[in-house]
Design a protein around this motif. Structure first.
Motif, PDB file in Angstrom:
ATOM      1  N   GLY A  80      -0.112  50.427  39.331  1.00  0.00           N
ATOM      2  CA  GLY A  80       1.000  49.598  39.816  1.00  0.00           C
ATOM      3  C   GLY A  80       1.388  48.462  38.867  1.00  0.00           C
ATOM      4  O   GLY A  80       2.430  47.841  39.041  1.00  0.00           O
ATOM      5  N   PHE A  81       0.527  48.195  37.885  1.00  0.00           N
ATOM      6  CA  PHE A  81       0.868  47.154  36.905  1.00  0.00           C
ATOM      7  C   PHE A  81       1.596  47.819  35.737  1.00  0.00           C
ATOM      8  O   PHE A  81       1.200  47.701  34.584  1.00  0.00           O
ATOM      9  CB  PHE A  81      -0.395  46.432  36.426  1.00  0.00           C
ATOM     10  N   SER A  82       2.648  48.537  36.064  1.00  0.00           N
ATOM     11  CA  SER A  82       3.330  49.330  35.051  1.00  0.00           C
ATOM     12  C   SER A  82       4.390  48.504  34.338  1.00  0.00           C
ATOM     13  O   SER A  82       4.779  47.426  34.812  1.00  0.00           O
ATOM     14  CB  SER A  82       3.946  50.563  35.712  1.00  0.00           C
ATOM     15  N   ALA A  83       4.844  49.031  33.221  1.00  0.00           N
ATOM     16  CA  ALA A  83       5.873  48.339  32.441  1.00  0.00           C
ATOM     17  C   ALA A  83       7.091  48.094  33.322  1.00  0.00           C
ATOM     18  O   ALA A  83       7.532  48.998  34.040  1.00  0.00           O
ATOM     19  CB  ALA A  83       6.241  49.179  31.230  1.00  0.00           C
ATOM     20  N   GLY A  84       7.591  46.889  33.310  1.00  0.00           N
ATOM     21  CA  GLY A  84       8.774  46.557  34.093  1.00  0.00           C
ATOM     22  C   GLY A  84       8.464  46.147  35.516  1.00  0.00           C
ATOM     23  O   GLY A  84       9.360  45.801  36.272  1.00  0.00           O
ATOM     24  N   ALA A  85       7.164  46.178  35.890  1.00  0.00           N
ATOM     25  CA  ALA A  85       6.795  45.823  37.270  1.00  0.00           C
ATOM     26  C   ALA A  85       6.105  44.451  37.307  1.00  0.00           C
ATOM     27  O   ALA A  85       5.209  44.218  38.112  1.00  0.00           O
ATOM     28  CB  ALA A  85       5.916  46.907  37.881  1.00  0.00           C
ATOM     29  N   TRP A  95       0.503  41.986  30.921  1.00  0.00           N
ATOM     30  CA  TRP A  95       1.263  42.873  30.041  1.00  0.00           C
ATOM     31  C   TRP A  95       1.096  42.482  28.570  1.00  0.00           C
ATOM     32  O   TRP A  95       1.643  43.123  27.695  1.00  0.00           O
ATOM     33  CB  TRP A  95       2.738  42.907  30.464  1.00  0.00           C
ATOM     34  N   LYS A  96       0.370  41.402  28.314  1.00  0.00           N
ATOM     35  CA  LYS A  96       0.170  40.945  26.927  1.00  0.00           C
ATOM     36  C   LYS A  96      -1.259  41.144  26.463  1.00  0.00           C
ATOM     37  O   LYS A  96      -1.542  41.160  25.276  1.00  0.00           O
ATOM     38  CB  LYS A  96       0.507  39.452  26.816  1.00  0.00           C
ATOM     39  N   GLU A  97      -2.173  41.214  27.439  1.00  0.00           N
ATOM     40  CA  GLU A  97      -3.596  41.300  27.073  1.00  0.00           C
ATOM     41  C   GLU A  97      -4.209  42.561  27.679  1.00  0.00           C
ATOM     42  O   GLU A  97      -5.091  42.488  28.527  1.00  0.00           O
ATOM     43  CB  GLU A  97      -4.342  40.071  27.574  1.00  0.00           C
ATOM     44  N   ASP A  98      -3.684  43.668  27.226  1.00  0.00           N
ATOM     45  CA  ASP A  98      -4.069  44.950  27.821  1.00  0.00           C
ATOM     46  C   ASP A  98      -5.573  45.231  27.731  1.00  0.00           C
ATOM     47  O   ASP A  98      -6.178  45.672  28.715  1.00  0.00           O
ATOM     48  CB  ASP A  98      -3.266  46.070  27.155  1.00  0.00           C
ATOM     49  N   ALA A  99      -6.160  44.943  26.577  1.00  0.00           N
ATOM     50  CA  ALA A  99      -7.590  45.254  26.390  1.00  0.00           C
ATOM     51  C   ALA A  99      -8.444  44.449  27.374  1.00  0.00           C
ATOM     52  O   ALA A  99      -9.357  44.995  28.008  1.00  0.00           O
ATOM     53  CB  ALA A  99      -8.009  44.980  24.955  1.00  0.00           C
ATOM     54  N   LYS A 100      -8.093  43.168  27.498  1.00  0.00           N
ATOM     55  CA  LYS A 100      -8.853  42.300  28.403  1.00  0.00           C
ATOM     56  C   LYS A 100      -8.655  42.729  29.860  1.00  0.00           C
ATOM     57  O   LYS A 100      -9.598  42.765  30.648  1.00  0.00           O
ATOM     58  CB  LYS A 100      -8.403  40.850  28.203  1.00  0.00           C
ATOM     59  N   PHE A 101      -7.419  43.079  30.208  1.00  0.00           N
ATOM     60  CA  PHE A 101      -7.122  43.504  31.578  1.00  0.00           C
ATOM     61  C   PHE A 101      -7.887  44.796  31.907  1.00  0.00           C
ATOM     62  O   PHE A 101      -8.497  44.926  32.968  1.00  0.00           O
ATOM     63  CB  PHE A 101      -5.611  43.699  31.738  1.00  0.00           C
ATOM     64  N   LYS A 102      -7.887  45.725  30.947  1.00  0.00           N
ATOM     65  CA  LYS A 102      -8.604  46.991  31.149  1.00  0.00           C
ATOM     66  C   LYS A 102     -10.111  46.766  31.274  1.00  0.00           C
ATOM     67  O   LYS A 102     -10.782  47.442  32.047  1.00  0.00           O
ATOM     68  CB  LYS A 102      -8.325  47.947  29.978  1.00  0.00           C
ATOM     69  N   GLU A 103     -10.612  45.825  30.515  1.00  0.00           N
ATOM     70  CA  GLU A 103     -12.045  45.522  30.553  1.00  0.00           C
ATOM     71  C   GLU A 103     -12.418  44.987  31.942  1.00  0.00           C
ATOM     72  O   GLU A 103     -13.462  45.348  32.500  1.00  0.00           O
ATOM     73  CB  GLU A 103     -12.354  44.504  29.451  1.00  0.00           C
ATOM     74  N   ARG A 104     -11.536  44.163  32.525  1.00  0.00           N
ATOM     75  CA  ARG A 104     -11.789  43.634  33.876  1.00  0.00           C
ATOM     76  C   ARG A 104     -11.743  44.758  34.920  1.00  0.00           C
ATOM     77  O   ARG A 104     -12.521  44.778  35.868  1.00  0.00           O
ATOM     78  CB  ARG A 104     -10.755  42.554  34.238  1.00  0.00           C
ATOM     79  N   GLN A 105     -10.822  45.676  34.732  1.00  0.00           N
ATOM     80  CA  GLN A 105     -10.725  46.829  35.654  1.00  0.00           C
ATOM     81  C   GLN A 105     -12.009  47.638  35.594  1.00  0.00           C
ATOM     82  O   GLN A 105     -12.571  48.040  36.622  1.00  0.00           O
ATOM     83  CB  GLN A 105      -9.573  47.758  35.237  1.00  0.00           C
ATOM     84  N   GLN A 106     -12.462  47.872  34.351  1.00  0.00           N
ATOM     85  CA  GLN A 106     -13.663  48.678  34.131  1.00  0.00           C
ATOM     86  C   GLN A 106     -14.873  48.044  34.813  1.00  0.00           C
ATOM     87  O   GLN A 106     -15.679  48.719  35.441  1.00  0.00           O
ATOM     88  CB  GLN A 106     -13.883  48.798  32.612  1.00  0.00           C
ATOM     89  N   LYS A 107     -14.944  46.729  34.696  1.00  0.00           N
ATOM     90  CA  LYS A 107     -16.065  45.992  35.294  1.00  0.00           C
ATOM     91  C   LYS A 107     -16.036  46.147  36.819  1.00  0.00           C
ATOM     92  O   LYS A 107     -17.064  46.372  37.449  1.00  0.00           O
ATOM     93  CB  LYS A 107     -15.958  44.518  34.881  1.00  0.00           C
ATOM     94  N   LEU A 108     -14.844  46.039  37.407  1.00  0.00           N
ATOM     95  CA  LEU A 108     -14.727  46.203  38.857  1.00  0.00           C
ATOM     96  C   LEU A 108     -15.168  47.613  39.279  1.00  0.00           C
ATOM     97  O   LEU A 108     -15.891  47.785  40.263  1.00  0.00           O
ATOM     98  CB  LEU A 108     -13.285  45.949  39.322  1.00  0.00           C
ATOM     99  N   LEU A 109     -14.733  48.608  38.514  1.00  0.00           N
ATOM    100  CA  LEU A 109     -15.097  49.985  38.841  1.00  0.00           C
ATOM    101  C   LEU A 109     -16.614  50.178  38.772  1.00  0.00           C
ATOM    102  O   LEU A 109     -17.210  50.843  39.628  1.00  0.00           O
ATOM    103  CB  LEU A 109     -14.374  50.965  37.913  1.00  0.00           C
ATOM    104  N   GLU A 110     -17.207  49.563  37.756  1.00  0.00           N
ATOM    105  CA  GLU A 110     -18.658  49.633  37.599  1.00  0.00           C
ATOM    106  C   GLU A 110     -19.380  48.988  38.796  1.00  0.00           C
ATOM    107  O   GLU A 110     -20.278  49.580  39.395  1.00  0.00           O
ATOM    108  CB  GLU A 110     -19.004  48.807  36.362  1.00  0.00           C
ATOM    109  N   GLU A 111     -18.929  47.790  39.130  1.00  0.00           N
ATOM    110  CA  GLU A 111     -19.602  47.043  40.206  1.00  0.00           C
ATOM    111  C   GLU A 111     -19.366  47.697  41.571  1.00  0.00           C
ATOM    112  O   GLU A 111     -20.263  47.708  42.407  1.00  0.00           O
ATOM    113  CB  GLU A 111     -19.143  45.573  40.220  1.00  0.00           C
ATOM    114  N   THR A 112     -18.177  48.213  41.801  1.00  0.00           N
ATOM    115  CA  THR A 112     -17.930  48.855  43.097  1.00  0.00           C
ATOM    116  C   THR A 112     -18.691  50.180  43.191  1.00  0.00           C
ATOM    117  O   THR A 112     -19.107  50.582  44.277  1.00  0.00           O
ATOM    118  CB  THR A 112     -16.417  49.056  43.383  1.00  0.00           C
ATOM    119  N   GLY A 113     -18.906  50.833  42.059  1.00  0.00           N
ATOM    120  CA  GLY A 113     -19.746  52.035  42.040  1.00  0.00           C
ATOM    121  C   GLY A 113     -21.176  51.681  42.456  1.00  0.00           C
ATOM    122  O   GLY A 113     -21.797  52.371  43.280  1.00  0.00           O
TER     123      GLY A 113
END
Ligand code: ASC
Length: 148
Positions: A80-85, A95-113
């Motif tokens: 849902g955090f797509s371009a233009g949204a 939309w400017k710090e994609d690597a950092k945002f993805k890293e936070r997503q990854q961490k959440l996925l890890e912890e929720t797992g």
């Protein structure tokens, strides 16, 4: 039947490889989608928090079911955090710090797992031990990427 199944798999794969933006008819839908999945996640995470913090009685089956929903929901908001949204409570940094945002997503996925594993252990101590680190992964993303 077999042919139908393979067509269904092909369709699902095609959908997964679509650019995220193409999955929503309009930017408002993308915003609503990410907010909705985060809202559902927070409701179920809150129920686990109530057990972990002694505000609700511990119920092993409910804990496992809630943790499953949290982990499933954790997979969804990102498309849902797509371009233009841009908009909602999302900071433009997303939309400017994609690597950092993805890293936070990854961490959440890890912890929720890990939360699912902990909740399925069937004891309150395991749930308590993993609740904090999971909440910290929610907070880490919010601190960087959610508007106050
Ligand atoms: C919740 C919820 C969040 C997180 C966060 C953890 O229950 O709705 O957004 O936990 O507050 O710090």
């Amino acid at each position: 039947m077999k042919r139908f199944a393979s067509l269904a798999v092909a369709a699902a794969c095609a959908a997964m490889s679509l650019p995220a933006a193409a999955q929503f008819a309009k930017p408002e839908d993308a915003i609503k989608y990410r907010q909705s999945s985060l809202f559902v996640m927070s409701q179920h995470f809150g129920r686990l928090g109530a057990m972990a913090n002694g505000r609700a009685p511990y119920d092993a089956a409910a804990a496992a079911a809630n943790a499953e929903v949290v982990a499933d929901m954790a997979k969804l908001p990102w498309a849902g955090f797509s371009a233009g949204a841009e908009g909602g409570k999302a900071r433009p940094d997303i939309w400017k710090e994609d690597a950092k945002f993805k890293e936070r997503q990854q961490k959440l996925l890890e912890e929720t797992g890990k939360l699912v594993t902990a909740a399925k252990a069937g004891n309150l101590d395991a749930l308590k031990a993993q609740f904090g680190p999971t909440a910290a992964s929610c907070k880490a993303c919010h601190d960087s990427f959610r508007a106050q």
